[in-house]
Design an enzyme around this catalytic site. Structure first.
Site, PDB file in Angstrom:
ATOM      1  N   GLU A 165       0.833  -1.209   0.000  1.00 24.37           N
ATOM      2  CA  GLU A 165       0.000   0.000   0.000  1.00 24.37           C
ATOM      3  C   GLU A 165       0.865   1.255   0.000  1.00 24.37           C
ATOM      4  O   GLU A 165       0.574   2.232  -0.704  1.00 24.37           O
ATOM      5  CB  GLU A 165      -0.927   0.004   1.229  1.00 24.37           C
ATOM      6  CG  GLU A 165      -2.213  -0.757   1.021  1.00 24.37           C
ATOM      7  CD  GLU A 165      -2.919  -0.358  -0.270  1.00 24.37           C
ATOM      8  OE1 GLU A 165      -3.166   0.849  -0.468  1.00 24.37           O
ATOM      9  OE2 GLU A 165      -3.196  -1.255  -1.098  1.00 24.37           O
ATOM     10  N   SER A 251      19.832  -7.551  -6.961  1.00 23.28           N
ATOM     11  CA  SER A 251      18.773  -7.792  -7.944  1.00 23.28           C
ATOM     12  C   SER A 251      19.132  -8.891  -8.931  1.00 23.28           C
ATOM     13  O   SER A 251      18.248  -9.475  -9.562  1.00 23.28           O
ATOM     14  CB  SER A 251      18.489  -6.510  -8.729  1.00 23.28           C
ATOM     15  OG  SER A 251      18.400  -5.412  -7.869  1.00 23.28           O
ATOM     16  N   HIS A 380       4.788 -10.144  -9.678  1.00 21.65           N
ATOM     17  CA  HIS A 380       6.236 -10.266  -9.485  1.00 21.65           C
ATOM     18  C   HIS A 380       6.733  -9.169  -8.550  1.00 21.65           C
ATOM     19  O   HIS A 380       7.488  -9.405  -7.621  1.00 21.65           O
ATOM     20  CB  HIS A 380       6.972 -10.185 -10.826  1.00 21.65           C
ATOM     21  CG  HIS A 380       8.452  -9.970 -10.670  1.00 21.65           C
ATOM     22  ND1 HIS A 380       9.291 -10.951 -10.172  1.00 21.65           N
ATOM     23  CD2 HIS A 380       9.231  -8.884 -10.892  1.00 21.65           C
ATOM     24  CE1 HIS A 380      10.520 -10.472 -10.112  1.00 21.65           C
ATOM     25  NE2 HIS A 380      10.525  -9.222 -10.536  1.00 21.65           N
ATOM     26  N   SER A 381       6.305  -7.944  -8.843  1.00 19.75           N
ATOM     27  CA  SER A 381       6.682  -6.810  -8.006  1.00 19.75           C
ATOM     28  C   SER A 381       5.639  -5.734  -8.249  1.00 19.75           C
ATOM     29  O   SER A 381       4.675  -5.938  -8.988  1.00 19.75           O
ATOM     30  CB  SER A 381       8.060  -6.278  -8.401  1.00 19.75           C
ATOM     31  OG  SER A 381       7.974  -5.608  -9.649  1.00 19.75           O
TER      32      SER A 381
END
Lengths: 488, 369
Positions: A165, A251, A380-381
């Site tokens: 959020e 990453s 995924h993101s």
């Protein structure tokens, strides 16, 4: 004739090696054809160089490989040779004594199958309804551990909801949820010891949570403030903690796999009662680093657990576009690594599997591969909308029926260790803590601009020093162009 | 080929002169305590050895002086294809000196993990030409390990050794000089020695440096370069260039094996009345701009020479930096005598190479500009 030619070429190769002084040709010869050997032999005779200090060593090494190849070649030729000719020779060999063990011969031209008739079975302790399977050989878990496991799984869920959020509100730049993989995160962490080193991918913050990383520490990293261990250099969710033996997330996918092997080798050499564990996804299992890491670990006999979260999706790429083997678990056998497939939505199965894997890794000094079958129930993101490439009912089926948190709750509740009231208290408590953590993290200033230059090396080299000085002067001239919450 | 060999032999003798000029010309500032103590040892116990033996000695000392140091790579167990690890497995055991599978990304990835646990991981890549499968591990992992973790973790104990450069017959895949790729990566150090004594001192310094180091060894000199090398333990400072030949008309900058060719050009130029100053950069990242700048301020001219292709080579970086700092002092354009922008060719190697005569011509053109 063929045999003669081969043995002659072998002699030539050996001769070349003995007379090769600069070993580039020696290396080329590993794959060279007879013609090449002759060519290099010719070249080599035209130059004279000082002899190798250890000719014997090099020749010996090559002879092992070469004799293996020679036997192999000789056998394949024997298929075409008249039986009468062979009858005068020594009795036929039934097997080949080849490096790694004896290999039986067969007259049948059988190819090994690319897949087995039945897929590798999946270890499960709790069924979808949270009931123990009959005859399950799971380990006993104390009330204390079980309740902490469940609490942390819920915390992880609430964390994901609130931070997601916060990203949607534009308060943080990025987030990545663990939804659907809470059991993998928490149960695997619970089965490990704190002195085991974790080499994570990026969807395992639950391991950190289990080890005591606070909600405030998570928030500090997400906001990249001056209390972020990573000093605001990486994107959100790139947590790391030296104190908790959790190597900082990067990453890059699967690059951590060979690191975990090297670190495990260190534990082995130091005779530590510990192992390393590395997590990665089904997508990561396609990388070179996965294969390099598994092979190295087997050869080095390193106490490392490879934990593959096979969640079916690598961003938008489904597992069917990723691989054609029976998932990832079968690859362990190819590398000589004990392996198990486990239900990734069953916390008890994961706990037992990881606990045994750890024991095996340390006691036998061996790598272990675990493939957990699960589902990435979230996107995924925050940069992804997975409904664009997968059906909503598929997501719903996993989110609802296979929900790992719900399943574990049933079991904990049936043991009389949990109830609705504790649940709602815990959830509201975590929500409150998170909202405070976010507000606090948001207020804290960013790391100073000096931290942009620090840690590239152990100390600042001259060029970076110059660039830092020059940048400060520039920012002083144009302060309005730069963020005001970063101290210059 | 025979001509090539004679040429190499000549370079070998020039290298011996090198060490003489090193002692003669090393400035008090550059020699400091380290070189002085090395020279002190030189008087007591030093031997004339070749470059691979010097590397072998350094590795021996590294293993002997730190029980948490490891050496590994393809064929390392039996001594390595260039014999640099000869005898080490026998003395220190197969757990500290060992073969790895044939997989460069695995070697470097494994080494990073080992180093991250506080060990000294000395990884060998058999040829610099084969370092590219490990490029991601070096660039994205090793170089950024400290930075991305906010110094929570580091892999500073990592040293990657790789033989580089021309040997007369190595062609495309046994000759390359890939140093420039790594000089573009913050977090790495890149070191290249020119001679046996330098190789030993710089390698020990690289192994003990708390940052990941890519150490390229001039494989053409492994056997041919012979020099008096102190037998004991010593290090030479990183990121410090050295004036190995003083001169007043033009500054020449190079590193590794190319310095032998450059020195020859300096000798020939001197016969024609041109006084050349020759600088060995030694560490390419982070590099010693000040020494080069001071020299160019004196001579007003600069020539850079390396075996790697000229376009995007490290010479371009040196050239740009010196132009930034010495623009008004420069009396001629900066000259670059480098490898050509082709893959490294077999039969055409003599044409491809930045040879003595190419350098000599460029010296004259620059001085007479």
């Amino acid at each position: 004739m063929a045999t003669f030619f081969l043995s002659k070429s072998h002699k030539l190769i050996m001769h070349n090696l003995k007379s090769t002084k600069l070993l580039t040709f020696g290396v080329t010869n590993h794959t060279s054809s007879v013609a090449n050997s002759l060519l290099s032999s010719h070249f080599l005779h035209t130059r004279s160089r000082p002899p190798l200090p250890n000719d014997a060593g090099f020749s010996r090494c090559f002879a092992t490989v070469s004799s293996g190849r020679r036997s192999h070649t000789a056998v394949s030729f024997s298929d075409d040779v008249d039986q009468d000719q062979l009858s005068t020779e020594a009795p036929l060999q039934q097997e080949l004594n080849f490096p790694g063990g004896k290999v039986k011969f067969t007259p049948n031209k059988l190819f090994t199958s690319g897949s087995s008739a039945e897929r590798t079975q999946c270890y499960r302790v709790l069924n979808e309804n949270g009931q123990l399977l009959i005859d399950s050989d799971s380990l006993k878990i104390s009330k204390e551990v079980a309740v902490k496991m469940y609490r942390d799984m819920v915390t992880l869920q609430v964390m994901d909801t609130i931070f997601y959020e916060a990203q949607r509100q534009g308060r943080i730049s990025f987030y990545l949820t663990t939804i659907g993989e809470e059991a993998i995160n928490i149960a695997s962490a619970a089965a490990l010891s704190h002195n085991d080193f974790v080499f994570p991918q990026y969807r395992e913050p639950g391991v950190l949570l289990w080890r005591g990383f606070t909600l405030q520490e998570f928030a500090n990293q997400l906001f990249g403030n001056k209390y972020d261990q990573g000093k605001g250099r990486q994107m959100p969710i790139h947590y790391g903690s030296k104190k908790l033996n959790y190597i900082t997330v990067s990453s890059t996918v699967a690059t951590q796999i060979p690191h975990a092997v090297g670190a495990a080798y260190s534990l082995k050499m130091e005779k530590q009662d510990a192992c390393t564990i590395t997590y990665f996804g089904d997508g990561g299992s396609s990388t070179g680093d996965f294969h390099a890491g598994l092979n190295f670990s087997a050869v080095m006999e390193a106490p490392v657990i490879f934990f593959c979260r096979n969640n079916g999706w690598a961003i938008s790429t489904p597992i069917t576009d990723q691989l054609r083997s029976d998932g990832i678990v079968v690859r362990g056998k190819a590398y000589g690594i004990p392996s198990i497939r486990v239900d990734g939505n069953d916390a008890l199965a994961i706990y037992s599997a990881v606990y045994e894997a750890r024991k095996l890794a340390i006691e036998k000094q061996t790598p272990v591969l675990i493939e957990a079958l699960t589902y990435r129930a979230g996107h995924h993101s925050t940069s992804d909308d997975s409904t664009k490439y997968r059906p909503a009912d598929e997501i719903e089926w996993w989110r609802d029926g296979q929900n790992p948190v719900k399943r574990f709750r049933t079991w904990v509740e049936n043991n009389g260790w949990w109830n609705d009231q504790v649940e709602s208290e815990h959830r509201s408590n975590i929500r409150k803590q998170l909202s405070q953590a976010i507000q606090a993290a948001e207020r804290v200033e960013k790391p100073p601009v000096a931290d942009m230059f620090n840690d590239v090396y152990d100390v600042l080299p001259k060029n970076l020093n110059e660039q830092e000085v020059s940048l400060r002067e520039h920012v002083k001239k144009h302060p309005q162009e730069y963020p005001s919450n970063v101290a210059v | 080929m025979a001509t090539n060999l004679r040429k190499f032999n000549r370079f070998g003798s020039i290298l011996t002169n090198h060490s003489n000029s090193l002692r003669r010309f090393s400035s008090p500032a550059a020699s400091s305590g380290v070189l002085a103590s090395a020279d002190g040892q030189l008087l007591q116990s030093s031997k004339s050895i070749n470059l691979y033996t010097a590397i072998n000695q350094a590795l021996h000392i590294a293993l002997d002086s730190d029980p948490r140091s490891y050496i590994f790579g393809e064929d390392v167990g039996f001594g390595g294809v260039f014999r640099c690890t000869t005898g080490l497995a026998d003395q220190f055991g197969k757990h500290r000196v060992f073969n790895t599978p044939l997989c460069e990304q695995g070697i470097v990835g494994f080494a990073i993990g080992l180093a991250a646990m506080g060990n000294r991981a000395i990884a060998e890549i058999q040829f610099a030409d084969y370092i590219f499968p490990a490029f991601d591990q070096i660039v994205n992992e090793a170089a950024k390990f400290r930075y991305r973790s906010g110094n929570e973790f580091n892999c500073g104990g990592l040293t990657i050794r790789a033989p580089y450069g021309a040997v007369g017959h190595g062609a495309l895949y046994h000759s390359q000089s890939p140093e420039a790729f790594f000089c573009h990566v913050p977090g790495l150090k890149v070191v290249i020695p020119r001679s046996p004594k330098e190789a030993k001192g710089l390698l020990l310094a690289s192994i003990r440096d708390p940052n990941p180091v890519v150490f390229f060894e001039p494989k053409g000199l492994y056997r041919l370069a012979v020099e008096e090398v102190p037998e004991g333990d010593y290090t030479l400072p990183l990121s410090e260039a050295e004036v190995i030949r003083e001169g007043s008309d033009i500054t020449l900058v190079g590193w590794g094996a190319q310095l032998t060719t450059m020195e020859q050009a300096c000798v020939d130029a001197e016969k024609e009345g041109i006084s050349c100053e020759l600088i060995d950069l030694k560490t390419l990242l982070p590099w010693d701009k000040e020494t080069v700048e001071a020299s160019v301020r004196k001579t007003g001219r600069l020539l850079i020479s390396h075996e790697a292709p000229v376009t995007g080579g490290f010479g371009a970086e040196i050239s740009a930096s010196i132009v930034e700092r010495c623009f008004l002092r420069l009396e001629a354009p900066v000259a670059r005598v480098c490898g050509l922008d082709t893959p490294f060719p077999h039969v055409f190697e003599p044409f491809y190479m930045p040879t003595k005569n190419k350098i000599l011509d460029a010296i004259k053109e620059t001085v007479n500009f």
